[in-house]
Design an enzyme around this catalytic site. Sequence first.
Site, short mmCIF file in Angstrom:
data_model
loop_
_atom_site.label_atom_id
_atom_site.label_comp_id
_atom_site.label_asym_id
_atom_site.label_seq_id
_atom_site.Cartn_x
_atom_site.Cartn_y
_atom_site.Cartn_z
N SER A 415 39.58 68.24 14.57
CA SER A 415 39.62 67.06 15.41
C SER A 415 38.24 66.72 15.96
CB SER A 415 40.63 67.23 16.54
OG SER A 415 40.59 68.51 17.06
N HIS A 436 42.79 63.90 9.47
CA HIS A 436 43.04 64.20 10.89
C HIS A 436 44.42 63.68 11.28
CE1 HIS A 436 41.88 63.51 15.35
NE2 HIS A 436 42.48 64.66 15.19
N GLU A 448 43.89 59.77 10.51
CA GLU A 448 42.49 59.35 10.35
C GLU A 448 41.95 60.08 9.11
OE1 GLU A 448 40.37 58.26 14.62
OE2 GLU A 448 40.39 60.34 14.02
N ASN A 486 39.62 59.99 19.07
CA ASN A 486 39.33 60.95 20.15
C ASN A 486 38.05 60.62 20.90
OD1 ASN A 486 41.65 62.34 19.75
ND2 ASN A 486 40.72 64.08 18.70
#
Length: 704
Positions: A415, A436, A448, A486
């Site tokens: 991540s 991801h 992702e 993120n």
Amino acid sequence: MSLVNVKKSDGVGLLTIDNPPVNALSPDVQYAVAQGIKSLVGDEGVSAIVVHGTGRNFVAGADIKKFVEISMGEAPFSEEGLQPLLRLIEDCPKPVVMAIHGFALGGGLELAMAGHYRVAVPDASLGQAEVKLGLMPGGGGTQRLPRLVGLKKGVEMCYTGDPISAREATDLGLVDKLIDGDLVEESIAFARQISSKKPLKTRERVEKLGTPAINADLFDAARQAARIKYRNLEAPLVAIDAVEAGLQLAFEEACRLERQKFKSCLFSSQSKALIHVFFAERDVVKIPDVPKDTPTFSVKSAAVLGAGTMGAGIAMVLANAGIAVLLKETDQTALDRGRASIQKNYANAIKRGRMTQALADGRMKLITPALSWDGFEKTDLVIEAAFENMALKKKLFQHLDNICKPTAILASNTSTLSIDEIASATTRPEFVIGTHFFSPANVMKLLEIVRGKATQKEVIASCMQLAKKIGKIGVLVGNGKGFVGNRMFHAYRREAQFLVEEGATPDQVDTALYDFGMAMGPLAAADLAGIDVGWRIRQEHRHLLEPGVRQPFIENKLCEIGRYGQKTGAGWYKYDEDRTRTSDPETGALVRRWRSEAGIQQREISTQEILDRCLLALVNEGARILDERLALRAGDIDVIFVNGYGFPAYRGGPMWYADSLGLDSVYRRVCKLQQDLGSFWEPARLLKKLADAGQTFSSHSTAA
Ligand code: NAI
């Protein structure tokens, strides 16, 4: 090519709608259907008419692109809509049979309901799906559907937008006959059978509409359910109003009122946003340098490294799509734990009636637990989901490089770590990519797909294709820290924590964002995920902190006293055994103490400030990401936030939301925040550029 073909078969007229790909009911199609019906009515050799669609659908709905043109003022709004065509069909002196396969949605179902009979293949779907786009039926759906399925079900179908199967539709009376064999042949035979009957007009059928006494509670109950299920959404409530109002009005008048309500939905900001998300979700597959015809590697078998939170979920997702998975762990205990969590998940699905035991057994069989590397030499894809540690990941990828076949795709679920650095441990960085997933991996729609600097186009195309196969929305992102989602979420969470440090309560922050439409407030979400996760990472990377830069501190302090969130019964909030959340006076007292120790003066914080700081932090970071070309389009960022972070789709995602505020106003607010709060708020270059030029994020594309 004509949009409608008309044929005759032994006394039955066959009208075929042919408007690929989904037979959308464009104005031209409506005109052509009307002409076709008129010609068959005038034909003495025809005693009944069958209407059906070519390709995979009857009619999947209206042309959504047309809706956009209308709401942008580029095309006129038709005050009558489908009504003239539907009236023509309903008043047709010869029985009209609608032969349905695939989808009959929105305008497609409205068209079908104007016919005198409906026949369908068993796997057809019928529904008034408009509310999914912030709209409501605008072609008599709120009036004809209750007449056919009963008021209660009719209201429900109009406000949920959920389609029903042809089988259920038959039980309810919406479909008159299920057809197992050839749809066209059997529909013609059916039409012949009923050709001498007097056509029954749907609008004249009132037997299922109940009485005011029976209906009294029905609408309130529907409104209550709609408010819970579709929080803050306007269209479901407007649809319910339209059905209810119709009971007091003549049919024509009710349709006119429905059309007015439809119009107000069409021009609403919610509908514009939902339609934006609809198209953005379809645009993510467009990658300029990876065209549609890029060759792909087929993924029939896979291996997952790590059977923890993510690995177990990823293995399920792959098995659910029929892909055989080797699930590898380092020891038996971890492997057993992973398998048990998968089993529990399937058991829950069975309990909820979402899956049969046999199906679950079949999927479990596709997942082979492993402690050795046996079989890795044959797999098409490996997804690494071990601990978030660069040294470990590099060691694993080096090993995978040695044992996997040359065309195996080597993916990491990291991540935060750099895909390029992970790839550097291999001799084939072109086959290394990030996949991801979001937690829980078997539920969240977002994937992702992280492109390293060497990742080969075929590998990207293969992963985009895999995303589709496993039911995810794959969005290609660049390899920056935290990728796209993120990285932006970090800025959002930072502001949420600062706001509490400065004087807001956790409740105040969470309520403001929840009321805005977020699935959860940021602090409640942190408690759910466990605030210790970030704390541990921060401790490990303490040496990387820039001196003098303000860092949020309350979560560190909460962790130091063992308040990790839901898992320890307390974090920002207090939790009972059922994990029900209550605000905690102790948190309040602790925050006040820590605030004063840090020398921060408490002040009143308004809801507007909470929204500005959290949401504009997302927008400003998103603008930087676009400028750095880590996302191809603003729409891709919106898709990421709607599908991975609980951003309300009816606000279109953070970048669309900023566009709707006007970038000039957003830029000025960010400048003011910079003045008040300092360097975090330096306006992104792209934000300034677009604001100066009077443009929007949606009009800006790095894909070009
Ligand atoms: P976790 O701690 O639940 O699971 C990691 C698993 O990997 C453990 O079961 C461990 O025994 C196993 N493992 C460690 N070394 C291994 C090796 N050499 N071979 C095979 N298995 C090994 O961690 P989690 O949360 O599942 O995270 C895994 C990866 O996914 C991390 O890179 C994380 O950053 C990423 N991620 C996590 C998300 C989350 O919400 N938890 C979301 C998205 C990505």
